[in-house]
Design an enzyme around this catalytic site. Structure first.
Site, PDB file in Angstrom:
ATOM      1  N   GLU A   1      -2.134  -8.768  -4.093  1.00 37.71           N
ATOM      2  CA  GLU A   1      -3.539  -9.183  -4.205  1.00 37.71           C
ATOM      3  C   GLU A   1      -3.662 -10.694  -4.399  1.00 37.71           C
ATOM      4  OE1 GLU A   1      -6.129  -7.648  -3.435  1.00 37.71           O
ATOM      5  OE2 GLU A   1      -5.337  -5.624  -3.296  1.00 37.71           O
TER       6      GLU A   1
ATOM      7  N   ARG B   1       0.838  -1.200   0.000  1.00 38.53           N
ATOM      8  CA  ARG B   1       0.000   0.000   0.000  1.00 38.53           C
ATOM      9  C   ARG B   1       0.872   1.247   0.000  1.00 38.53           C
ATOM     10  NH1 ARG B   1      -4.549  -0.305   4.428  1.00 38.53           N
ATOM     11  NH2 ARG B   1      -5.644  -1.505   2.840  1.00 38.53           N
TER      12      ARG B   1
ATOM     13  N   CYS C   1     -15.940  -4.256   9.933  1.00 32.13           N
ATOM     14  CA  CYS C   1     -17.086  -5.111   9.590  1.00 32.13           C
ATOM     15  C   CYS C   1     -16.513  -6.515   9.368  1.00 32.13           C
ATOM     16  CB  CYS C   1     -17.737  -4.563   8.329  1.00 32.13           C
ATOM     17  SG  CYS C   1     -19.403  -5.179   8.044  1.00 32.13           S
TER      18      CYS C   1
ATOM     19  N   TYR D   1     -12.255  -9.490  -9.420  1.00 32.85           N
ATOM     20  CA  TYR D   1     -11.785  -8.792  -8.218  1.00 32.85           C
ATOM     21  C   TYR D   1     -10.344  -8.291  -8.407  1.00 32.85           C
ATOM     22  CZ  TYR D   1      -9.494  -7.757  -3.935  1.00 32.85           C
ATOM     23  OH  TYR D   1      -8.725  -7.103  -3.010  1.00 32.85           O
TER      24      TYR D   1
ATOM     25  N   ASP E   1     -14.453  -8.352  -3.353  1.00 34.68           N
ATOM     26  CA  ASP E   1     -14.055  -9.654  -2.804  1.00 34.68           C
ATOM     27  C   ASP E   1     -14.992  -9.989  -1.643  1.00 34.68           C
ATOM     28  OD1 ASP E   1     -13.268  -7.960  -0.798  1.00 34.68           O
ATOM     29  OD2 ASP E   1     -11.252  -8.796  -0.580  1.00 34.68           O
TER      30      ASP E   1
HETATM   31  N1  ADE Z   1      -7.138  -7.950   1.262  1.00 39.07           N
HETATM   32  C1  ADE Z   1      -7.254  -8.036  -0.061  1.00 39.07           C
HETATM   33  N2  ADE Z   1      -6.691  -7.008  -0.678  1.00 39.07           N
HETATM   34  C2  ADE Z   1      -6.169  -6.217   0.275  1.00 39.07           C
HETATM   35  C3  ADE Z   1      -5.427  -5.009   0.273  1.00 39.07           C
HETATM   36  N3  ADE Z   1      -5.103  -4.415  -0.858  1.00 39.07           N
HETATM   37  N4  ADE Z   1      -5.067  -4.494   1.457  1.00 39.07           N
HETATM   38  C4  ADE Z   1      -5.404  -5.126   2.590  1.00 39.07           C
HETATM   39  N5  ADE Z   1      -6.087  -6.244   2.663  1.00 39.07           N
HETATM   40  C5  ADE Z   1      -6.462  -6.805   1.517  1.00 39.07           C
END
Ligand code: ADE
Length: 397
Positions: free
Chosen positions: A62, A50, A217, A145, A163
């Site tokens: 992913e 991220r 959630c 997804y 997802d």
């Molecule tokens: N689960 C699936 N994709 C994700 C992401 N980009 N960041 C955190 N958790 C995830």
């Protein structure tokens, strides 16, 4: 008592829903945007993929995050990036090495598809991921997804990424009791989100939804509605329906297979075997195993070796492993092999067993063919052994 602190935190951001004029589906979804983006800006976790959302990193993360928790993925992600820093490097990966790096994550087809896709990307896209949902979804291992996640997170293209997390959050917000296992339910949600999601903040929007699903959630327990930025628009939160929504129809029963696993020891080595190139756990290594429950006395016969070649057979504990469509119910034996009396005899236990190679006399049974005797160090460092065998590999001396 639950304290709904969101009312202050999100003051002014909430859709004020009047009892006499409830929001329709579209309005309800549209009303999520401001509090969602506000919350994500304040609360998003710092994650390796991220913080540096390059397309290749987003893709790998992913794929790893499918069926695997964030905390478990982190070390795998870092190691993978170090081993294969580019798509080209991944395209040229040696299969056993790739599988070894994936060992423990399970669902090994994910890794095989990564390499297949990397080859296509190298051959046709100059070693880059295309900035297009339609082209991404044509690559092996990439469904709607993942294509949506890469397009939005890496390229900020406004495509939804639905997802299991997002299905749960949106079903709850809408109070939708449809079966989330149905492709039509997911398809409708994708269409609805595509219409209302912000055109210039796709990355934060989709990650915000995923993050709420992961942190607030949550699956399999009471959602933390008191911390949820969507509480003011969420029909499930307001009505306390979280036990009923999302609805997921029961899964088909898995086939149960009884297997017996062997730790076969010869001096300082143990036997492993390479699985066939297709099917379950294709081309990975395994401890020799057979279907069914042979008795201890039957073990030499089952393995195709002479009784005299066996020093001892001892029982190992039972264990289970659940795959997506099958469950292995396992027991096992430790089989210690005896060195040949003739010290000069060439034995199949010295290295790779080959058809016709003489071992302890004439009896080279079928079972021996294809076994590979390796040291503990080689087993740990070189050969990818699926998690299913963990209860037995940890018993290897
Ligand atoms: N689960 C699936 N994709 C994700 C992401 N980009 N960041 C955190 N958790 C995830």
């Amino acid at each position: 008592m639950v304290m709904y602190s969101t009312e202050h935190f999100y003051d002014g951001l909430q859709a004020l829903e009047r009892e006499d004029s409830p929001l329709d589906r579209r309005e309800r979804l549209k009303a999520m945007e401001k509090p969602l983006l506000f919350w994500y800006a304040a609360r998003a976790r710092s994650l390796p993929w991220r913080d540096k959302p390059l397309p290749y990193r987003v893709w790998i993360s992913e794929i790893m995050l499918q069926q695997t928790r964030v905390e478990a993925v982190k070390p795998y992600f870092e190691r993978f990036m170090e081993a294969f820093p580019t798509i080209r490097a991944l395209a040229e990966a040696e299969d056993d090495y790739l599988m070894k790096l994936w060992e423990g994550l399970g669902y090994y087809n994910r890794a095989r598809n990564l390499k297949k896709a990397a080859r296509i990307l190298t051959d046709t896209y100059g070693g880059c991921l295309p900035a297009s949902f339609e082209e991404l979804i044509r690559l092996p291992g990439i469904g709607s997804y993942t294509a949506g996640a890469i397009a939005s997170i890496a390229f900020n293209i406004p495509t939804p990424a639905v997802d299991g997390n997002v299905l749960r959050v949106i079903s709850r917000v809408l109070g939708d009791r449809e079966d989330i296992r149905k492709a039509s339910v997911k398809g409708r949600m994708e269409m609805e989100l595509k219409e209302i999601m912000p055109k210039d903040k796709a990355s934060q929007y989709n990650q915000g939804l995923i993050e709420i699903g992961a942190l607030v959630c949550i699956p399999g327990g009471e959602p933390k509605c008191g911390e949820c930025p969507l509480y003011s628009v969420c029909l499930t939160g307001r009505n306390g329906w979280w036990k009923e929504i999302p609805y997921k129809s029961p899964q088909k029963k898995r086939r149960i297979e009884e297997r017996t696993v062997f730790i076969i020891e010869y001096q300082d080595k143990v036997a492993i075997h390479k699985r066939p190139p297709s099917g379950l756990l294709a081309a990975l290594y395994e401890l020799p195993n057979v279907e069914g429950r042979p008795l201890a006395g039957e073990v030499p016969f089952v393995l195709g070796i002479k009784k005299g070649q066996v020093e001892s057979v001892t029982e190992l504990p039972a264990s289970r492993h659940v795959f997506s469509h099958v469950e292995w119910h396992m027991t096992g034996y430790r089989v210690v092999l005896r060195p040949p009396e003739d010290k000069n005899a060439r034995t199949v236990f010295e290295g790779k067993a080959e058809p016709g190679c003489d071992s302890f006399g004439e009896n080279v049974g079928e079972g021996l063919l294809g076994w590979l005797f390796v040291t503990r160090e080689e087993l740990a460092g070189t050969y990818p052994l699926p998690n299913a065998f963990n209860p037995y590999t940890k018993l290897i001396g």
